[in-house]
Every structure is written in structure tokens, then in C-alpha cells.
Design a protein around this motif. Structure first.
Motif, mmCIF file in Angstrom:
data_model
loop_
_atom_site.group_PDB
_atom_site.id
_atom_site.type_symbol
_atom_site.label_atom_id
_atom_site.label_comp_id
_atom_site.label_asym_id
_atom_site.label_seq_id
_atom_site.Cartn_x
_atom_site.Cartn_y
_atom_site.Cartn_z
ATOM 1 N N SER A 104 14.532 -11.914 -3.118
ATOM 2 C CA SER A 104 13.946 -11.497 -1.466
ATOM 3 C C SER A 104 13.477 -10.039 -1.638
ATOM 4 C CB SER A 104 15.328 -11.525 -0.995
ATOM 5 O OG SER A 104 16.230 -10.700 -1.466
ATOM 6 N N ALA A 105 12.746 -9.808 -0.550
ATOM 7 C CA ALA A 105 12.205 -8.313 -0.342
ATOM 8 C C ALA A 105 12.826 -7.343 0.267
ATOM 9 C CB ALA A 105 10.545 -8.698 0.242
ATOM 10 N N VAL A 106 14.087 -7.846 0.943
ATOM 11 C CA VAL A 106 14.815 -6.815 1.626
ATOM 12 C C VAL A 106 16.145 -7.313 1.755
ATOM 13 C CG1 VAL A 106 12.942 -6.042 3.179
ATOM 14 C CG2 VAL A 106 14.361 -7.844 3.943
ATOM 15 N N SER B 99 0.874 -1.234 0.047
ATOM 16 C CA SER B 99 -0.065 0.158 -0.182
ATOM 17 C C SER B 99 0.698 1.340 -0.060
ATOM 18 C CB SER B 99 -1.001 -0.002 1.302
ATOM 19 O OG SER B 99 -0.144 0.121 2.307
ATOM 20 N N SER B 100 2.068 1.119 0.343
ATOM 21 C CA SER B 100 3.098 2.431 0.179
ATOM 22 C C SER B 100 3.746 2.410 -0.921
ATOM 23 C CB SER B 100 4.330 1.852 1.268
ATOM 24 O OG SER B 100 3.612 1.863 2.755
ATOM 25 N N GLY B 101 3.543 1.537 -1.947
ATOM 26 C CA GLY B 101 3.923 1.827 -3.248
ATOM 27 C C GLY B 101 5.198 0.937 -3.758
ATOM 28 N N LEU B 102 5.607 -0.062 -2.762
ATOM 29 C CA LEU B 102 6.701 -0.956 -3.171
ATOM 30 C C LEU B 102 6.143 -1.905 -4.025
ATOM 31 C CD1 LEU B 102 8.698 -1.303 0.388
ATOM 32 C CD2 LEU B 102 8.729 0.704 -1.435
ATOM 33 N N ARG B 103 6.904 -2.379 -4.915
ATOM 34 C CA ARG B 103 6.638 -3.229 -6.137
ATOM 35 C C ARG B 103 7.426 -4.559 -6.301
ATOM 36 N NH1 ARG B 103 5.588 1.159 -11.129
ATOM 37 N NH2 ARG B 103 3.888 2.399 -10.082
ATOM 38 N N ASN B 104 8.445 -4.756 -5.126
ATOM 39 C CA ASN B 104 9.308 -5.816 -5.382
ATOM 40 C C ASN B 104 8.309 -7.229 -5.583
ATOM 41 O OD1 ASN B 104 10.722 -8.254 -4.210
ATOM 42 N ND2 ASN B 104 12.413 -6.906 -4.172
ATOM 43 N N PRO B 105 8.632 -7.997 -6.416
ATOM 44 C CA PRO B 105 7.242 -9.118 -6.516
ATOM 45 C C PRO B 105 7.434 -10.286 -5.323
ATOM 46 C CG PRO B 105 9.357 -9.359 -7.971
ATOM 47 C CD PRO B 105 9.495 -8.100 -7.505
ATOM 48 N N ARG C 208 10.756 -11.959 2.865
ATOM 49 C CA ARG C 208 12.125 -12.533 3.233
ATOM 50 C C ARG C 208 13.320 -11.601 3.012
ATOM 51 N NH1 ARG C 208 12.247 -18.240 -0.197
ATOM 52 N NH2 ARG C 208 12.575 -17.271 -2.298
ATOM 53 N N MET C 209 14.345 -11.729 3.744
ATOM 54 C CA MET C 209 15.628 -11.302 3.416
ATOM 55 C C MET C 209 16.498 -12.131 2.524
ATOM 56 S SD MET C 209 18.249 -11.612 6.707
ATOM 57 C CE MET C 209 17.545 -10.516 7.615
ATOM 58 N N GLY C 210 17.284 -11.577 1.701
ATOM 59 C CA GLY C 210 18.289 -12.135 0.797
ATOM 60 C C GLY C 210 19.361 -11.386 0.341
ATOM 61 N N ALA C 211 20.021 -11.964 -0.383
ATOM 62 C CA ALA C 211 21.480 -11.341 -0.834
ATOM 63 C C ALA C 211 21.164 -10.921 -2.535
ATOM 64 C CB ALA C 211 22.794 -12.182 -1.051
ATOM 65 N N ASP C 212 20.061 -11.266 -3.035
ATOM 66 C CA ASP C 212 19.621 -11.161 -4.170
ATOM 67 C C ASP C 212 18.248 -10.491 -4.362
ATOM 68 O OD1 ASP C 212 18.891 -11.128 -6.958
ATOM 69 O OD2 ASP C 212 19.702 -13.075 -7.256
ATOM 70 N N GLU C 213 18.260 -9.291 -4.859
ATOM 71 C CA GLU C 213 16.944 -8.465 -5.078
ATOM 72 C C GLU C 213 15.790 -9.320 -5.826
ATOM 73 O OE1 GLU C 213 15.063 -3.980 -6.502
ATOM 74 O OE2 GLU C 213 17.382 -4.471 -6.522
ATOM 75 N N TRP D 69 14.860 -2.985 -0.382
ATOM 76 C CA TRP D 69 15.652 -3.137 -1.599
ATOM 77 C C TRP D 69 15.316 -1.671 -2.327
ATOM 78 C CZ3 TRP D 69 19.784 -5.715 -2.525
ATOM 79 C CH2 TRP D 69 20.024 -7.057 -2.015
ATOM 80 N N GLU D 70 14.087 -1.224 -2.182
ATOM 81 C CA GLU D 70 13.181 0.134 -3.007
ATOM 82 C C GLU D 70 13.529 1.393 -2.462
ATOM 83 O OE1 GLU D 70 9.680 -1.304 -5.041
ATOM 84 O OE2 GLU D 70 9.755 -3.045 -3.506
#
Length: 787
Positions: free
Chosen positions: A715-717, A508-514, A707-712, A724-725
């Protein structure tokens, strides 16, 4: 302050009076619903169930009254309707509304009930409420097994059954009593004075927005030293701070404590309310309503999984069953190696787990186990299965069996007793009754951060400058209720709303990471039960299922061709009578009453699977989930082991929660009979699955949806917990987990938060000046434009 809290939260104390309802159902629909409730819980003579014999004493008046009671009594139908509208998913409410309307007509009843509604007398077709209760009961039995085009009827049956029995066994009169409790040998409490009341300084840090007018809220905020400006034309208050934390649960509380203790001004926003130990009534209905997400009545969209999550100050830790298990080594290795997250292979993470356990006062053993855990341990030992004590955030002598409704003694060290107290002592403020609507973003011009070569110097498209929120209910001086908007400007923002609410807030804040909202893990649970009549048990197995420590023993199932960690654990739950009735299979009205009569001496053992399957949550309360076939196989093996444990401990009857009431009596049972019964253990989808039989699963642990991760791309963060965004936006809750955990996540969530909070502190220290004045001005303009 305490008197104000007592006045503000009367529901937590129970005492439901005769009332008017605003559910919106028509009189005809309520008539149909009343007929359904009466069929689910029919009135019957006690002799019909053969509950007494010549050698038994005559049934007590309470037992006679219990069997005579009906689901149409005590305003139950209206309460069911109101609860459905308040807590049900909109699509589910639409479905039951249509079914109730159809049943109020003769043609609709013929369509949904078939020939059962036919009569030899004019007009030859009866509406549902005109049918004898026995025929209505048969219709519901048929619905529960329906597989045809009308499979939606099976979902309708599940909804009616869950809401009806839940209301019947949870409602209380003006004396906080339910007429059925004496008959089923249930008594909540006792209400003893808390041993560890919260410090006054902590209660003073709580700002309960739902009990204040705008004027008194502004005055209170100013006295706390927070910069606040008013915009009367927009009914908007703007507050400024260093860090805003949305959510006061296990993740948010740790973040708030570490940020505040580092010298930053921290505001915590919690949409739930704050309760002191003395506020806790231990009444199932009002406690679930006030302390759980959606009142404890939340499910996946297909009603396959019933989900419980905390929604109060302290979040899940306030209603956690005390289990505090460290992150398993196998999981740490997987997250470190397979997901390239060095944090989980580091000394820092292990040190964080030690620090968390120390702050929570985790103990390793239990001085006295309760009835359920004694049965569980006895059965395991007789089968030669390894059974271990479960570490708990309470003293070894803690024997409270109802911590799921808040710990009345104050001995259980939830985050509202620990980390939030630390945060408050360092100057943090906790706003209750405040719902975050969106994080406020602006374009990142790249000038607000120095290029330092550190991880967070990576350029992001947006910069988070705070959060937009509303108070749950503000009462103005004229006595009218209205909402009040809050704009909290902050240099750093933290989403700690949990795995079910963080993704919808970010979207709802506009983030688009799938990846946001996907990879949701639920730790699905299925249960086996065993009945232990007191007269058939020795002195070692005395007590009732709801008394004493909830989870004190654990068996980690070892499967063939797998190592010592199969991802399946077996433990005991706490089920109040309403929750018990909601998940227990309904075969008929008489069967259900008989099951409830045996409630106090029915032991449940649950099988929890570290799930491979996953789900999604993109919008609030819109949760989908798919159970993977490998998880089904684990459930089968786990349930078979649980049933063996119950039989070994001396149960006279055992069964599962499968819709057909799968069960077997053990007296005179041959080994081959039992093995044949175990061979028939299968698990199925939910009520809407279309399979011949169906299971109702539960979930108390939600993970991985951000989930967190090393690859955008996956992962979401990032591995530091930052979006990431959006620069300056961190996630700090169970949604960060890369996979399901396999054990209670309380320690893991707090340990991750402990580490990520260090990153937040470093972010603020290295980002001199934080958000520029231009960014703050831009944020204010955006908010005004939106309003």
C-alpha cells in the motif's frame, strides 16, 4: 464579489468570436487538417440522405443548413488544432503533426493513402487536400480499420475524429448558439435564477489568485488574518497555517471542514476556479473547458479510455450526476477482511456514511423520471429485471438534466455547497487558481514527536512541513502576466487531488513507495444505444435525451454462477451533443450526420464494470490502463442485457459503440435474428490495440492509485491515511480505495474522508507544537535554494 466572478470567467458564458490562433501548425498542416475535417463532416444535399418522403413535411431551413454545413466551416480546423495542442498528449500532438505534414506532400500522401491519391493527370499523385472529398472520406474509413504496420493511422483517425466533431458541435457564436443545434433538436438551459445561491460568507472565503496582482493578493491574505511574508527577489510569498489541503473535491472539502471546525487554521488550494450557480451557462464547450480536468478531453496514452474528472471548486461533486450510493456491504467486507482494514467493518464508518448523506441532503426517490430513465425502467420491467431508484443529493423533484455542467438551480448539494461552506464558516480559506508543485520535506530527526505508543508514533524517514505551489496566472501592476510562488508552511498537509493527480504530486515530492501511482481503477464504461422516434412512442415516452434527472434508475446485473453482486451495473448517462458525437462510431460523413439528427431521441444506456484490470499514473496526464479478460466478459454480458432492455422498451434500432458501427433495426426482426446479433457482441481494445475492431471506453470514476493498507509493501499509505514515508502528510481522496468500488464513489470518498479527518485532528492535538521552528526554517532554506 459576484460581479468580479462574472468578469473573471467570460468563457463559462460562451460567445466565441472570430480570433487569431497560436497553435503553431504551419499553413500546409492546417490545409491538410481542413481537408480531414471536411471529410469527417462533409457538406451534402439533404436529399442524399432520404430524410423526407411524400408524406413528410419539407425539411426545415435549419435541417437543410445542417446538412450543407461542413467541418471546414466556422474556423473549425483552427479551433481543432488549438484544442489538440492545448489538451492533447504531447506524443499524440507529435503524431498528428507528422501525419498532417506528410499529407501536405504528394509522396507523404501516397505513403499514407495508397492508390486512392493517384490520378490520370499530371503530376499523377495528389496531396490529401487535392483529393475529392469522397476519396478523402474513403481514406479515413480505411484508417479507422487499419491493422498493419501503420496502425498508428487508426490512432490518428480516432484523434482527428474526436477533436473535429467535438469542436463542430460545441463551439458557439457571439450569441452563445451553435448553427447545428436547432437541426438536432438541442437547446441548453433554460437559465433560471438559482434557487439556492451560496452564502456571502462562503464567497468571501474564496481568494481568486488569477484576478489579483501580487500586491492585492498580499493585502487580501493579511486581511484574512494569515501570516504572510514576502521575498521580492524570488517572487515568493510564504504563508503559515495549521493545515493545508490540496484539492477542494469530495475528500479535501470534508477534511477542510472537520479540521476547521476543530479550531485549526486551514488553507485549501484549488487549481481550478470557483463558479456560483449563476455563473453556469450550461454550454457544453466552455463548461467542459473550465470545470473538467484537461477540458474533459483526457485519455489513456493509447486513447482506449476517455476520462472525465472535475477540476473546479468542489471537484467531481460539482459536476457529478447526483448519484449518491453507499459503499456496498460486499465491498466493505472485502476491504475489512482481505485487506485487514478494520475501518470498513466498523460502526464508525457506517456512521460516517449516514452523516455524509445527511449533510448532502440525499433523497431516495425521484418524483419524475426523464425520457432515458423512463425507457430504461420500462425495458427492465418488461423483461422482469429488478430496477431500483438511485439516491441523489438533490430534492426528489429535481429535474435538471445538465448538472454535469454545474447545477444552475443550486439544488444539487455538491461539496462546494456543503462541506466547503462549513469549512469557510469555521474560518478556512479557499485559494483558487493555485497549482501545488510539491510537498516540502525534511529529514525527520525523531525529536518533534513524543513516543506515545499510538499509530502515528511509528518513526518515518521524513517530515512534511508544507507545500510549494504557484498561482495559475498573476497580473502585475504593469499589466504583464507572471507566475507567483507560494510556500505554505503547515503542521499537517493533505493531498486530496484525486486518483489522477495525487500520485504525480507525491512522486514529485520525492516519495518512493512503489505502490504510489499503481493499482489505478477506472470503472470502465461501454454503452449501448437505441433510437426512439417520437411518432413511434406513446405519451409515456416523451421528451429529449438531455432533459431531466440524469441517473435516477439502476439495474444491478446478476450473472450465472455468481451472487447478487456481479460487479456490473447498468444506468443512463448524460451526453451533450459534442460528447455524443465524440464517442459515437463514425462510419461515414453521412452516417454521422444522420446519427446526430436523431440525437435528441437516441437513448444511451451504459454498462459499468467493477474492474479487475488496473492501470498506472506516475506523471500528470500519462495514464496507462489494461482491461482484464474477465472485465471483457462482464462487458459482453452487460451490453447484451442493455440491448435487450432497449428493444423491450420499443427502440426501432439499437447498437453499440464498437468501431464498425454494430447495430440492428428491430422492425420485422425475428427473435433468432436478434439472438444472432447478440451472439456477435464482443468487446475489444482501443484504437491502438491492433485488433480488427476496437472500442472506445469512458471513465468518470478514478480510484485506488494511492491505496491504503496495513502493509507498507502492498500500500501507499497506512490505514489512518498517513504516508508511510512522511510524517504529517495525509492522503484524502478516491485514490485510497484498495480496489474498485463498483458504484458511484461520491459517498464512499466523503465517508472515508470523514473518518480519516478524525485521525488528522487527533494528530494535531497530540502533536503539541507540531512542526518545530527549526523545521520551518529548514523548509524556507530549501525553497530558496531551489528557486
Amino acid at each position: 464579489m459576484e460581479d468580479d466572478q462574472n468578469t473573471a470567467h467570460p468563457l463559462l458564458r460562451g460567445g466565441r468570436k472570430e480570433k487569431s490562433f497560436s497553435h503553431g501548425f504551419t499553413k500546409a498542416q492546417i490545409q491538410s487538417l481542413t481537408a480531414i475535417c471536411e471529410a469527417l463532416i462533409p457538406s451534402m444535399p439533404i436529399t442524399a440522405l432520404h430524410v423526407s418522403s411524400q408524406r413528410d413535411p419539407p425539411p426545415s431551413p435549419s435541417l437543410v443548413s445542417f446538412y450543407k454545413a461542413s467541418g471546414s466551416d466556422y474556423q473549425v480546423p483552427d479551433q481543432v488544432a488549438e484544442l489538440m495542442v492545448k489538451r492533447g498528449l504531447p506524443d499524440a500532438v507529435t503524431l498528428v503533426s507528422w501525419v498532417l505534414w506528410a499529407l501536405s506532400t504528394r509522396l507523404g500522401t501516397l505513403l499514407l493513402c495508397g492508390s486512392t491519391c493517384l490520378s490520370l493527370n499530371f503530376p499523377f499523385i495528389r496531396s490529401f487536400s487535392e483529393m475529392p472529398v469522397e476519396k478523402r472520406e474513403k481514406v479515413l474509413m480505411a484508417w479507422s480499420r487499419e491493422r498493419s504496420f501503420f496502425s498508428a493511422l487508426r490512432l490518428s483517425f480516432a484523434l482527428f475524429k474526436i477533436f473535429c466533431v467535438y469542436v463542430f458541435y460545441s463551439w458557439t457564436d457571439v450569441n452563445s448558439k451553435n448553427p447545428s443545434w436547432e437541426a438536432i433538436d438541442y437547446s441548453p438551459g433554460p437559465l433560471k435564477p438559482p434557487k439556492n445561491p451560496p452564502p456571502k460568507s462562503f464567497k468571501d472565503s474564496i481568494i481568486s489568485t488569477t484576478t489579483l496582482t501580487k500586491e492585492s493578493l498580499v493585502s487580501t491574505i493579511k486581511t484574512k488574518g494569515i501570516t504572510v511574508t514576502e521575498d521580492p527577489s524570488a517572487d515568493l510569498l510564504t504563508l503559515e497555517c495549521d493545515a493545508v489541503v490540496v484539492g477542494s473535491g469530495p475528500g479535501g472539502s470534508v477534511a477542510a471542514a472537520k479540521l476547521a471546525k476543530s479550531g485549526y487554521q486551514v488553507l485549501v488550494l484549488e487549481k481550478g476556479l470557483y463558479f456560483t450557480p449563476q455563473d453556469y451557462s450550461l454550454l457544453e464547450g466552455p463548461s467542459m473547458d473550465q470545470m473538467y480536468e484537461s477540458g474533459g478531453i483526457l485519455s489513456t496514452t493509447d486513447a482506449k479510455v476517455l476520462i472525465t474528472a472535475g477540476s473546479t471548486v468542489g471537484g467531481g461533486s460539482a459536476i457529478n450526476w447526483s448519484a449518491c450510493i453507499k459503499t456496498p456491504d460486499k465491498v466493505l467486507k472485502q476491504w475489512s477482511e482481505d485487506f485487514s482494514l478494520s475501518l470498513f467493518g466498523s460502526h464508525n464508518y457506517r456512521a460516517a456514511m449516514e452523516a455524509v448523506c445527511k449533510r448532502l441532503g440525499v433523497t431516495e426517490k425521484c418524483e419524475k423520471e426523464n425520457f432515458q430513465n423512463e425507457v430504461f425502467r420500462s425495458g427492465c420491467e418488461r423483461l422482469g429485471l429488478k430496477v431500483e431508484f438511485v439516491p441523489r443529493n438533490s430534492p426528489e423533484g429535481h429535474y435538471c438534466g445538465q448538472c454535469g455542467y454545474g447545477c444552475r438551480t443550486g439544488e444539487k448539494q455538491g461539496t462546494q455547497c456543503t462541506w466547503l461552506v462549513d469549512a469557510a464558516e469555521a474560518g478556512a480559506l479557499i485559494f483558487t487558481g493555485v497549482k501545488a508543485k510539491k510537498f516540502v520535506m525534511r529529514e525527520n530527526d525523531g525529536l518533534e514527536r513524543k513516543e506515545s505508543g499510538k499509530p502515528w508514533s511509528r518513526e518515518r524517514d521524513q517530515r512534511c512541513v508544507g507545500v510549494m505551489a504557484v498561482t495559475g496566472c498573476k497580473v502585475n501592476q504593469k499589466g504583464k502576466k507572471s507566475s507567483l510562488r507560494l510556500m505554505i508552511k503547515a503542521k499537517l498537509s493533505v493531498s486530496a487531488c484525486g486518483s489522477l493527480l495525487t500520485p504525480p504530486l507525491l512522486i514529485s515530492s520525492g516519495l518512493r513507495n512503489p505502490n504510489i501511482g499503481r493499482n489505478l481503477r477506472l470503472h470502465p464504461v461501454s454503452m449501448a444505444w437505441g433510437y426512439f422516434p417520437e411518432q413511434d412512442c406513446g405519451e409515456s415516452l416523451r421528451g429529449k435525451c438531455y432533459q431531466g434527472g440524469i441517473i435516477t434508475s439502476i439495474h444491478k446485473l446478476v450473472l450465472e454462477n455468481q451472487d447478487h453482486d456481479s460487479g456490473v451495473i447498468i444506468e443512463t448517462p448524460f451526453l451533450g451533443p459534442a460528447s455524443f458525437s465524440a464517442i459515437f462510431p463514425w462510419l461515414s460523413g453521412s452516417e454521422m450526420k444522420e446519427a446526430m439528427r436523431r440525437y435528441a431521441r437516441t437513448v444511451h444506456i451504459f454498462v459499468l464494470v467493477r474492474d479487475t484490470g488496473s492501470g498506472e499514473v506516475m506523471k500528470e496526464r500519462k495514464i496507462t490502463y489494461n482491461l482484464h479478460r474477465t472485465d471483457r466478459e462482464k462487458f459482453k454480458k452487460g451490453l447484451r442485457t442493455a440491448l435487450r432492455i432497449l428493444v423491450a422498451a420499443g427502440a426501432v434500432e439499437v447498437g453499440t459503440h464498437r468501431s464498425d458501427g454494430q447495430r440492428i433495426k428491430t422492425k420485422g426482426m425475428r427473435d433468432e435474428d436478434f439472438e444472432e446479433f447478440l451472439d456477435g457482441i464482443e468487446v475489444f481494445g482501443g484504437a491502438y490495440s491492433g485488433e480488427e475492431k476496437w472500442n472506445l471506453y469512458t471513465s468518470a470514476h478514478q480510484m485506488g492509485s494511492c491505496r491504503m493498507g496495513a502493509d507498507e509493501e502492498k500500500s501507499a499509505v497506512d490505514e489512518r491515511g498517513e504516508s508511510w514515508e512522511a510524517e504529517g502528510l495525509f492522503v484524502c481522496d478516491g485514490s485510497l480505495m484498495p480496489t474498485a468500488l463498483g458504484v458511484n464513489p461520491m459517498i464512499t470518498v466523503q465517508s472515508i474522508a470523514h473518518c480519516i479527518s478524525d485521525n488528522m485532528v487527533e494528530f494535531l492535538r497530540d502533536g503539541e507544537g507540531g512542526v518545530s521552528e527549526a523545521a520551518m526554517k529548514h523548509a524556507s532554506e530549501m525553497v530558496r535554494k531551489e528557486i
